[in-house]
Write an enzyme that holds these catalytic residues in place. Structure first.
Site, PDB file in Angstrom:
ATOM      1  N   GLY A 198      -0.188  -5.320   0.604  1.00 44.86           N
ATOM      2  CA  GLY A 198      -1.337  -5.212  -0.281  1.00 44.86           C
ATOM      3  C   GLY A 198      -1.081  -5.832  -1.635  1.00 44.86           C
ATOM      4  O   GLY A 198      -2.025  -6.283  -2.311  1.00 44.86           O
ATOM      5  N   GLU A 224       3.104  -6.197   7.061  1.00 42.38           N
ATOM      6  CA  GLU A 224       2.405  -5.097   7.734  1.00 42.38           C
ATOM      7  C   GLU A 224       2.737  -5.010   9.213  1.00 42.38           C
ATOM      8  O   GLU A 224       2.687  -3.928   9.815  1.00 42.38           O
ATOM      9  CB  GLU A 224       0.890  -5.257   7.562  1.00 42.38           C
ATOM     10  CG  GLU A 224       0.372  -4.938   6.167  1.00 42.38           C
ATOM     11  CD  GLU A 224       0.405  -6.134   5.233  1.00 42.38           C
ATOM     12  OE1 GLU A 224      -0.190  -6.037   4.149  1.00 42.38           O
ATOM     13  OE2 GLU A 224       1.049  -7.155   5.576  1.00 42.38           O
ATOM     14  N   ALA A 237       0.834  -1.198   0.000  1.00 41.61           N
ATOM     15  CA  ALA A 237       0.000   0.000   0.000  1.00 41.61           C
ATOM     16  C   ALA A 237       0.870   1.250   0.000  1.00 41.61           C
ATOM     17  O   ALA A 237       2.063   1.195   0.284  1.00 41.61           O
ATOM     18  CB  ALA A 237      -0.911  -0.004   1.223  1.00 41.61           C
ATOM     19  N   GLU A 260      -1.900  -9.347  -1.188  1.00 40.09           N
ATOM     20  CA  GLU A 260      -3.351  -9.436  -1.009  1.00 40.09           C
ATOM     21  C   GLU A 260      -4.084  -9.311  -2.344  1.00 40.09           C
ATOM     22  O   GLU A 260      -5.084  -9.997  -2.580  1.00 40.09           O
ATOM     23  CB  GLU A 260      -3.815  -8.374  -0.009  1.00 40.09           C
ATOM     24  CG  GLU A 260      -3.391  -8.697   1.422  1.00 40.09           C
ATOM     25  CD  GLU A 260      -3.773  -7.622   2.417  1.00 40.09           C
ATOM     26  OE1 GLU A 260      -4.432  -7.930   3.415  1.00 40.09           O
ATOM     27  OE2 GLU A 260      -3.394  -6.448   2.189  1.00 40.09           O
TER      28      GLU A 260
END
Length: 732
Positions: A123, A146, A84, A126
């Site tokens: 992310g 994370e 992210a 993900e």
């Protein structure tokens, strides 16, 4: 918003929410009957708002494109998607949110393949888990890091990964944040294939063709059912993770989120994951770890070396083959530099070579070096000599002899005579005046301090100490050496102890006052362990050797201010030959070579005697009072260090204390910690303590100014960044 009915996605709702204009950062190209979507957001393809919007638009375009049977998502440049865009974490969340984007990818009625090269992290992984298939190329890595930002995966990572790879693998990867390679990812079931193709697009196209030709049905991670595990697996994992985390919350919450996946439907698990994610995202620990993340990247961004090229750096010399010199040589050799090590005689050279061999051999055993690399080091890269003339062609020399300024001056006079023009002359001093050392040479512009921390081949911190006449390209070369040796380099100015040891001396003095006034060294250590330090200050002193501090105190004795409270208990311990672990006795007793000691009761007798001599009435401070005094001393001295320009920014202090002194990263460093609890509280405490000891507790002017103006250390960091950017603009 994606709506789930049971475990299935309701695609209609996704289509309604996907009427978003594309910014062009995710391109769409039809290759026959395969749509290739390329994510382009240099340098790491972070999942910014624009990227999220584009992914929504491109998935919608793919759904409606009758010519496209399969889609492949790839990343432009060196990586797939590295995570992210955490800069957006400071702003209000803006739709489309990443979990909804990924749900939309997974909801697609036609196959979507993630073709991974470089890394797919956070992310990025993900997103890949939201695709129906994943293919990697050789060298690719995947992970969910994370936890290092004080949060958990918040876009389905804790719910999809265990369903795909099993709970044990998820418990291995998510709480640690450690990435795994492509082959390991395939073995775990995370990747469907590891391609021999070097190009991710080619790998994705080949896999897409096999899906089309074989009519492979879609596989949605959200609909998979992982093999059940005993609840004790989660209890054991939580206990182990909590022990390692030393107060950091996110690793434990990672385990809890994975456990949720074993207990609920996917939809309920996603809701719980998001709740956990948001709670951590709004926490002080996330703010601290995000601060540390950005501070790491700001350390080398200095106006004085902006646009300055470092000098050539292929071979170095090391003067002294003791623990420090051998460690520096080891670190350089392990990272591809040639090293010439100087000692006074052949016997000392033999000991130095043996130490280096032990260090390098340990790296081979741990898989950090190959046997071939080890052989090259001793066949070609390492030279040993007793003759300073052997250094005539090296690019940089690091002096690592005994911490005595007269000895160091003699070394630099010799280096000045034998080293080539343009060679960088560096001292590894921990405390001494680099300007005075530079002054004995005819080339003070080439002299710099490079303060490594022991063991130098392992410890990450490197203080780059800039003297008054150090040339900018020499500073740049110091940072370049740090980069080559994989160190965290921090710029420091010249004073006794530079950044780290100067602040250390102050908070250790505060700890000694706490102890003499009635607490015990063991209580202080316990408080700092609870705070998150790996060791308390007195256990650290035992590890380093109490004789080191004793020598420093004797060196400073002639210039000691008569107003200073001076305590003799540590000197008395040294007079009895108690130097810590090296003598099996210090503040703690170390039986049979044990690394962890038990409290030495004789220390309490020495303290009682000193209290009687100084007529001190013992007062037992609470844990909170001990912590407040300890941290106030650390922050106050750190503020003085910034005020005087020894550290350019508060963030330089934070990184120095984190990497060199064990300050818990999840607290962000002393300056971030002070901002978090409030500078007003810190200053108020200092003024209260000054009523007892006005000499030691003198508030930093910078601290007073910040409180008066309602500003913070974070504001100073931001201002320094803005000033640097402004200067860059002016120069352009």
């Amino acid at each position: 918003m994606i709506v789930r009915r049971g475990s299935a996605l309701c695609l209609r709702e996704f289509r309604v929410s996907s009427s978003i204009k594309s910014s062009g950062q995710v391109s769409y190209e039809l290759r026959g009957d395969v749509a290739v979507m390329t994510v382009s957001n240099a340098p790491v393809n972070a999942l910014s708002l624009a990227i999220r919007q584009d992914l929504v638009a491109r998935i919608k375009q793919f759904e409606e494109d009758e010519a496209a049977k399969v889609a492949v998502i790839v990343g432009e440049g060196k990586v797939f998607i590295a995570g992210a865009d955490i800069r957006e974490f400071k702003r209000p969340a803006t739709e489309p949110h990443l979990p909804d984007v990924i749900d939309g990818i997974e909801a697609c009625t036609k196959p979507v393949i993630a073709a991974i090269h470089g890394v797919a992290l956070g992310g990025g992984l993900e997103v890949a888990l939201g695709c129906h298939f994943r293919v990697g190329v050789k060298g690719a890595k995947v992970g969910l890091p994370e936890v290092h930002l004080g949060i958990i995966p918040g876009a389905g990572g804790t719910q999809r990964l265990p369903r795909l790879a099993g709970y044990e693998k998820a418990l291995e990867m998510i709480p640690s944040g450690a990435p795994i390679g492509a082959d390991a990812a395939k073995a775990a079931g995370i990747l469907d294939d590891v391609s021999d193709e070097a190009d991710a697009v080619a790998a994705g196209l080949a896999f897409a063709r096999s899906v089309i030709d074989n009519g492979t049905p879609l596989r949605r991670c959200s609909e998979l059912v992982a093999p059940a595990v005993d609840a004790q697996v989660f209890a054991d994992a939580k206990a182990a993770v909590a022990k390692r985390a030393r107060g950091q919350k996110s690793p434990v919450v990672c385990v809890e989120a994975i456990e949720v996946a074993s207990q609920t439907s996917f939809a309920d698990g996603m809701a719980k994951e998001r709740e956990m994610f948001m709670e951590l995202k709004n926490s002080a620990q996330h703010r601290a770890l995000a601060h540390a993340f950005f501070a790491d990247r700001a350390l080398g961004k200095l106006p004085e070396i902006e646009g300055i090229a470092p000098r050539t750096l292929k071979s170095i010399g090391v003067i002294g083959g003791g623990t420090m010199g051998a460690g520096i040589a080891t670190g350089a050799l392990m990272n591809g530099l040639s090293v010439t090590l100087i000692e006074r005689d052949d016997e000392a050279l033999g000991r130095a070579k043996a130490t280096i061999a032990k260090n390098v051999g340990g790296a081979v055993k741990k898989g950090k070096l190959s046997a071939e690399q080890e052989q090259r080091i001793f066949d070609k890269a390492l030279s040993l000599s007793t003759d300073y003339a052997s250094l005539s062609e090296v690019d940089l020399v690091v002096e690592a002899v005994f911490e005595d300024i007269d000895v160091k001056k003699q070394v630099f006079e010799k280096l000045d005579a034998v080293c080539k023009e343009g060679a960088v002359l560096a001292t590894n001093t921990s405390y001494l005046d680099v300007n005075a050392i530079a002054a004995v040479t005819k080339r003070p512009q080439d002299v710099i301090g490079l303060h490594f921390f022991s063991p130098a081949h392992i410890m990450k911190l490197l203080e780059v100490v800039v003297a008054d006449k150090t040339a900018p390209d020499v500073i740049a070369t110091g940072f370049q050496l740090g980069k080559i040796m994989r160190k965290i380099a921090v710029r420091a100015g010249v004073c006794d102890g530079f950044i780290g040891n100067r602040i250390l001396a102050t908070y250790r003095a505060a700890a000694d006052a706490i102890v003499v006034d009635g607490s015990t060294p063991f209580e202080v250590d316990d408080v700092m362990l609870e705070f998150g330090f790996p060791m308390g200050p007195y256990a650290v002193a035992d590890l380093a050797g109490l004789d080191i501090g004793w020598a420093t105190r004797k060196r400073k004795a002639p210039t000691r201010d008569p107003r200073e409270r001076y305590f003799t208990f540590a000197d008395r311990m040294c007079e009895q030959g108690w130097f810590g672990q090296k003598t099996s006795k210090g503040y703690y007793v170390y039986e049979d070579g044990a690394r962890k000691g038990t409290p030495n009761p004789a220390v309490l007798d020495i303290l009682t005697e000193e209290r009687k001599e100084k007529q001190i009435n013992a007062q037992n401070l609470s844990k909170e009072q001990i912590l407040d005094r300890y941290m106030a001393a650390m922050v106050n001295e750190a503020a003085k260090v910034v005020e005087e320009g020894i550290a350019l920014r508060p963030l330089d202090v934070d990184m120095t204390l984190i990497y060199g002194y064990g300050f818990p990263r999840w607290r962000g460093g002393p300056m971030q910690y002070a901002d978090e609890i409030g500078l007003e509280k810190i200053l108020s405490n200092i003024k209260a303590y000054a009523e007892e000891d006005g000499y030691f507790w003198q508030p930093a002017k910078l601290l007073e100014e910040l409180v008066a103006s309602g500003r913070s250390f974070a504001d100073l960091n931001a201002e320094s960044g803005n000033n640097s950017a402004a200067k860059k603009h002016e120069n352009a």
